[in-house]
Design a protein around this motif. Structure first.
Motif, PDB file in Angstrom:
ATOM      1  N   ALA A  15     -22.283  12.591  10.573  1.00 47.24           N
ATOM      2  CA  ALA A  15     -21.120  12.734  11.442  1.00 47.24           C
ATOM      3  C   ALA A  15     -20.224  11.521  11.356  1.00 47.24           C
ATOM      4  CB  ALA A  15     -21.578  12.957  12.883  1.00 47.24           C
ATOM      5  N   LEU A  16     -20.826  10.344  11.315  1.00 49.51           N
ATOM      6  CA  LEU A  16     -20.025   9.125  11.313  1.00 49.51           C
ATOM      7  C   LEU A  16     -19.242   8.946  10.004  1.00 49.51           C
ATOM      8  CD1 LEU A  16     -22.418   6.566  13.039  1.00 49.51           C
ATOM      9  CD2 LEU A  16     -20.518   7.826  14.020  1.00 49.51           C
ATOM     10  N   VAL A  17     -19.774   9.508   8.931  1.00 49.11           N
ATOM     11  CA  VAL A  17     -19.072   9.396   7.653  1.00 49.11           C
ATOM     12  C   VAL A  17     -17.671   9.999   7.734  1.00 49.11           C
ATOM     13  CG1 VAL A  17     -19.067  10.316   5.312  1.00 49.11           C
ATOM     14  CG2 VAL A  17     -21.100   9.246   6.217  1.00 49.11           C
ATOM     15  N   ALA A  18     -17.519  11.010   8.582  1.00 49.25           N
ATOM     16  CA  ALA A  18     -16.231  11.691   8.684  1.00 49.25           C
ATOM     17  C   ALA A  18     -15.165  10.832   9.344  1.00 49.25           C
ATOM     18  CB  ALA A  18     -16.395  12.984   9.467  1.00 49.25           C
ATOM     19  N   VAL A  19     -15.596   9.734   9.978  1.00 50.43           N
ATOM     20  CA  VAL A  19     -14.633   8.884  10.678  1.00 50.43           C
ATOM     21  C   VAL A  19     -13.988   7.943   9.663  1.00 50.43           C
ATOM     22  CG1 VAL A  19     -14.304   7.270  12.563  1.00 50.43           C
ATOM     23  CG2 VAL A  19     -16.048   9.012  12.723  1.00 50.43           C
ATOM     24  N   ALA A  20     -12.815   8.322   9.197  1.00 49.50           N
ATOM     25  CA  ALA A  20     -12.103   7.510   8.216  1.00 49.50           C
ATOM     26  C   ALA A  20     -10.712   7.193   8.754  1.00 49.50           C
ATOM     27  CB  ALA A  20     -11.998   8.260   6.894  1.00 49.50           C
ATOM     28  N   GLY A  21     -10.049   6.245   8.081  1.00 45.95           N
ATOM     29  CA  GLY A  21      -8.716   5.851   8.527  1.00 45.95           C
ATOM     30  C   GLY A  21      -8.798   5.023   9.785  1.00 45.95           C
ATOM     31  N   ALA A  37     -21.059  15.631  18.276  1.00 43.88           N
ATOM     32  CA  ALA A  37     -21.544  16.162  19.550  1.00 43.88           C
ATOM     33  C   ALA A  37     -22.624  17.216  19.366  1.00 43.88           C
ATOM     34  CB  ALA A  37     -20.382  16.732  20.355  1.00 43.88           C
ATOM     35  N   ALA A  38     -22.557  17.975  18.288  1.00 42.51           N
ATOM     36  CA  ALA A  38     -23.550  19.023  18.085  1.00 42.51           C
ATOM     37  C   ALA A  38     -24.958  18.464  17.981  1.00 42.51           C
ATOM     38  CB  ALA A  38     -23.213  19.828  16.825  1.00 42.51           C
ATOM     39  N   CYS A  39     -25.085  17.246  17.427  1.00 40.00           N
ATOM     40  CA  CYS A  39     -26.413  16.632  17.276  1.00 40.00           C
ATOM     41  C   CYS A  39     -26.743  15.682  18.416  1.00 40.00           C
ATOM     42  CB  CYS A  39     -26.505  15.858  15.963  1.00 40.00           C
ATOM     43  SG  CYS A  39     -26.676  16.897  14.504  1.00 40.00           S
ATOM     44  N   HIS A  40     -25.745  14.978  18.914  1.00 42.25           N
ATOM     45  CA  HIS A  40     -26.011  13.889  19.854  1.00 42.25           C
ATOM     46  C   HIS A  40     -25.458  14.134  21.251  1.00 42.25           C
ATOM     47  CE1 HIS A  40     -27.603  11.316  16.658  1.00 42.25           C
ATOM     48  NE2 HIS A  40     -26.671  11.861  15.905  1.00 42.25           N
ATOM     49  N   GLY A  41     -24.940  15.325  21.510  1.00 43.54           N
ATOM     50  CA  GLY A  41     -24.450  15.664  22.836  1.00 43.54           C
ATOM     51  C   GLY A  41     -23.020  15.218  23.064  1.00 43.54           C
ATOM     52  N   GLU A  42     -22.314  15.945  23.885  1.00 39.95           N
ATOM     53  CA  GLU A  42     -20.897  15.668  24.110  1.00 39.95           C
ATOM     54  C   GLU A  42     -20.666  14.291  24.715  1.00 39.95           C
ATOM     55  OE1 GLU A  42     -19.033  18.741  26.314  1.00 39.95           O
ATOM     56  OE2 GLU A  42     -19.406  20.297  24.809  1.00 39.95           O
ATOM     57  N   THR A  43     -21.621  13.813  25.500  1.00 43.01           N
ATOM     58  CA  THR A  43     -21.469  12.489  26.122  1.00 43.01           C
ATOM     59  C   THR A  43     -22.458  11.482  25.544  1.00 43.01           C
ATOM     60  OG1 THR A  43     -22.889  13.233  27.935  1.00 43.01           O
ATOM     61  CG2 THR A  43     -20.512  13.374  28.271  1.00 43.01           C
ATOM     62  N   ARG A  44     -22.904  11.726  24.295  1.00 40.46           N
ATOM     63  CA  ARG A  44     -23.761  10.794  23.557  1.00 40.46           C
ATOM     64  C   ARG A  44     -25.137  10.647  24.188  1.00 40.46           C
ATOM     65  NH1 ARG A  44     -20.080   5.763  23.799  1.00 40.46           N
ATOM     66  NH2 ARG A  44     -21.968   4.700  23.111  1.00 40.46           N
ATOM     67  N   LEU A  45     -25.595  11.663  24.913  1.00 41.60           N
ATOM     68  CA  LEU A  45     -26.882  11.563  25.592  1.00 41.60           C
ATOM     69  C   LEU A  45     -28.041  12.074  24.744  1.00 41.60           C
ATOM     70  CD1 LEU A  45     -25.923  12.626  29.228  1.00 41.60           C
ATOM     71  CD2 LEU A  45     -25.884  10.364  28.157  1.00 41.60           C
ATOM     72  N   ARG A  61     -30.490  -3.848  16.214  1.00 37.00           N
ATOM     73  CA  ARG A  61     -29.403  -4.801  16.407  1.00 37.00           C
ATOM     74  C   ARG A  61     -28.204  -4.407  15.555  1.00 37.00           C
ATOM     75  NH1 ARG A  61     -31.337  -6.571  21.043  1.00 37.00           N
ATOM     76  NH2 ARG A  61     -33.364  -7.605  20.842  1.00 37.00           N
ATOM     77  N   LYS A  62     -27.024  -4.899  15.935  1.00 42.04           N
ATOM     78  CA  LYS A  62     -25.805  -4.491  15.227  1.00 42.04           C
ATOM     79  C   LYS A  62     -25.849  -4.802  13.734  1.00 42.04           C
ATOM     80  CE  LYS A  62     -22.727  -4.555  19.227  1.00 42.04           C
ATOM     81  NZ  LYS A  62     -21.549  -5.165  19.866  1.00 42.04           N
ATOM     82  N   PRO A  63     -26.321  -5.987  13.325  1.00 42.91           N
ATOM     83  CA  PRO A  63     -26.420  -6.212  11.874  1.00 42.91           C
ATOM     84  C   PRO A  63     -27.331  -5.192  11.182  1.00 42.91           C
ATOM     85  CG  PRO A  63     -26.584  -8.287  13.059  1.00 42.91           C
ATOM     86  CD  PRO A  63     -26.655  -7.202  14.088  1.00 42.91           C
ATOM     87  N   GLU A  64     -28.423  -4.795  11.867  1.00 47.38           N
ATOM     88  CA  GLU A  64     -29.303  -3.785  11.295  1.00 47.38           C
ATOM     89  C   GLU A  64     -28.613  -2.427  11.256  1.00 47.38           C
ATOM     90  OE1 GLU A  64     -33.313  -3.758  12.958  1.00 47.38           O
ATOM     91  OE2 GLU A  64     -32.842  -5.692  13.874  1.00 47.38           O
ATOM     92  N   TRP A  96     -18.784   0.787  17.914  1.00 46.50           N
ATOM     93  CA  TRP A  96     -18.504   1.860  18.861  1.00 46.50           C
ATOM     94  C   TRP A  96     -19.768   2.491  19.435  1.00 46.50           C
ATOM     95  CZ3 TRP A  96     -19.003   7.276  19.270  1.00 46.50           C
ATOM     96  CH2 TRP A  96     -18.258   7.826  20.316  1.00 46.50           C
ATOM     97  N   ILE A  97     -20.808   2.659  18.628  1.00 42.08           N
ATOM     98  CA  ILE A  97     -22.017   3.293  19.153  1.00 42.08           C
ATOM     99  C   ILE A  97     -22.750   2.385  20.129  1.00 42.08           C
ATOM    100  CG2 ILE A  97     -22.271   4.802  17.155  1.00 42.08           C
ATOM    101  CD1 ILE A  97     -24.549   3.009  16.185  1.00 42.08           C
ATOM    102  N   TYR A  98     -22.338   1.134  20.231  1.00 43.76           N
ATOM    103  CA  TYR A  98     -22.935   0.212  21.197  1.00 43.76           C
ATOM    104  C   TYR A  98     -22.103   0.080  22.476  1.00 43.76           C
ATOM    105  CZ  TYR A  98     -26.504  -1.313  17.907  1.00 43.76           C
ATOM    106  OH  TYR A  98     -27.586  -1.343  17.051  1.00 43.76           O
TER     107      TYR A  98
END
Length: 529
Positions: A15-21, A37-45, A61-64, A96-98
């Motif tokens: 899903a994240l690969v699609a985030v470009a630009g 959202a289909a995999c991780h829920g509409e509110t990331r839960l 961790r973020k570097p990981e 963003w995921i953090y």
């Protein structure tokens, strides 16, 4: 420990690969709804994939996280995307995921009670196998989890035929658990739903949502309690097994009382009348007794909510803590249930924990990333003819199966395989153990058969190239082994466990796992507990 939580990262990365630009917050959130959202829920839960919240990503961790997105993750199906995303895009996605979800998610007593549903007719169902089983042995049934279209199949283990098929909750996670008599089976979904199914009458009798992102569940050996392990919120939830009503919520505070943790796993230790719990974010193992005669625990709980008045004695469901120097992501019970063998994703050594002494008593030489939750035991004669009990574990990061002497905790042998695998299975009446190489790109279509005395791979069972063949479970008598052809248009391969020939195929929609009632309730040495 089970498989599905290890396979959740592909949904995230794909899903994240699609985030470009542009990676501005609004753009990222919009693309998240479109692709994630289909995999991780509409509110990331969380859903099929894990919750994407700071508190659930604490050990990553973020570097990981950047490394994971760029290079992929060992022991999952997640590829790297360095060829699709530039360095700035990778960094922005990881940031963003953090970020926290506002308002913060809440799932407590009110929400759990509000989700509770009971079939009003359940109390009147006959306590004997019904006509739907068509005379099948209720202790030789198989429960088959088909994630391709989110259904459960019930198989007759004697005739090797499907008896019933019904829809399940979305994204079942971990193996189902059975009541001590085998009549009821309890399912846990990744999004927190617990379902109770009556195998005698082939009907769901109760459901409740015990959390927002759930790891697994266990059933007490007296059949009275279901303990649910949550990633979100950080808690253990005790349910009354009779109707899945809420009995107690136990927040997972560490010994110092200044931090809570996700729960890695919970399993029933039947001879001890207790549950054993591994915590994901603090180096502690807990034992929670459900024995009414249990002695009270001196340190008690930092927080404890008790709902069913009179249901608990002073020593019940209070954690006896074993403080460790490393985390437990996975563990295995010895046959006596006096010890657990544990490991973490990052450790180079495993650890043996003596539960009564509440301390580590030995280290294990376990290279790679052992999958101890899929370990099995058997009797083996050493070169001097002495009978030993050995434990064997597949490895998620190396092509080998490790065999350990459970008396000395020394490695007997490292058995080479065709690639990293998730599952190892056998039966008391079989000379063979089956393991997969499903984490291998080239050999995930191959099951390898190990002779339990010579400790050598003696045969291979192959599906078509590119397919995945994994997760074996035996019939009650050990005569047949059923393997999962892990494809959307897949099947259960029925293998004669004596001559290793395929007998038949039962069509199934991505059958990720199958579980024999007798093998589970008898705690067979050939299957995980």
């Amino acid at each position: 420990m089970s498989l599905l939580h290890r396979l959740s990262w592909p949904c995230l990365i794909a899903a994240l690969v699609a985030v470009a630009g542009s990676a501005a917050a609004g753009d990222v959130e919009t693309r998240y709804q479109e692709h994630c959202a289909a995999c991780h829920g509409e509110t990331r839960l969380g859903g099929v994939g894990p919750a994407l919240l700071p508190e659930n990503l604490e050990r990553l961790r973020k570097p990981e996280a950047l490394n994971v997105i760029r290079d992929g993750r060992v022991a999952t199906q997640m590829p790297g995307f360095a060829d699709k995303l530039n360095a700035d895009e990778l960094r922005q996605l990881a940031e963003w995921i953090y970020t926290p979800v506002v308002p913060a998610p809440v799932w407590g007593e009110k929400e759990i009670r509000g989700s509770h549903v009971v079939d009003a007719a359940a109390a009147r169902l006959p306590a004997r196998p019904g006509r739907g089983l068509k005379g099948a042995d209720p202790l030789n049934l198989f429960i088959v989890v088909e994630t391709g279209d989110h259904h459960i199949s019930v198989l007759d283990g004697d005739k090797l035929e499907r008896l019933h098929r019904f829809p399940s909750r979305y994204a079942l996670h971990g193996g189902p658990k059975f009541s001590p008599d085998g009549r009821f089976v309890y399912f846990a979904s990744r999004d927190g739903w617990i379902s109770k199914f009556d195998l005698y009458n082939l009907v769901v009798v109760a459901e409740v949502r015990a959390g927002l992102n759930t790891r697994n569940a266990a059933v007490s050996s007296d059949g009275k309690w279901v303990l649910v392990a949550n990633y979100l919120p950080h808690s253990l939830v005790v349910l009354d097994a009779a109707d899945l009503s809420l009995a107690r919520i136990i927040p997972t505070w560490n010994a110092a009382g200044n931090k809570t943790s996700r729960v890695s796993a919970v399993y029933d230790a039947a001879p001890r009348k207790s549950f054993v719990v591994a915590l994901k974010d603090v180096p502690e193992a807990w034992e929670l007794s459900y024995d009414p005669a249990a002695e009270p625990v001196a340190e008690g709980l930092v927080h404890d909510f008790q709902y069913k008045e009179g249901a608990f004695k002073p020593g019940m469901f209070h954690p006896r803590r074993t403080l460790l120097t490393d985390y437990l992501d996975d563990f295995f019970f010895t046959q006596s249930y006096d010890e657990i063998l544990g490991s973490s994703r990052s450790a180079t050594k495993g650890q043996v924990i003596f539960l009564d002494g509440r301390k580590k008593v030995a280290e294990l030489d376990l290279p790679g990333m052992p999958h101890l939750g899929s370990g099995i035991t058997w009797k083996w004669k050493d070169p001097a003819g002495r009978e030993r009990t050995v434990m064997a574990s597949p490895n998620l990061n190396a092509g080998l199966v490790t065999v350990i002497d459970l008396e000395t905790y020394e490695t007997v042998k490292q058995i080479p395989t065709l690639g990293p695998g998730f599952f190892l299975r056998s039966h008391e009446n079989s000379r063979y153990a089956f393991t997969d190489s499903m984490m291998s790109k080239e050999n995930r279509n191959v099951l390898q058969v190990i002779d339990k005395q010579s400790l050598e791979v003696v045969a291979q069972i192959r599906a078509e190239p590119g397919q995945t063949l994994a997760h074996v479970e035996f019939t009650r008598d050990g005569r047949y082994a059923l393997a999962s052809l892990w494809e959307m248009e897949g099947a259960l391969l029925v293998i004669d466990a004596r001559n290793l020939r395929e007998v038949k195929r039962i069509p199934a929609r991505k059958p990720v796992g199958k579980y024999n009632v007798w093998n589970k309730i008898s705690r067979s040495e050939g299957t995980s507990h």
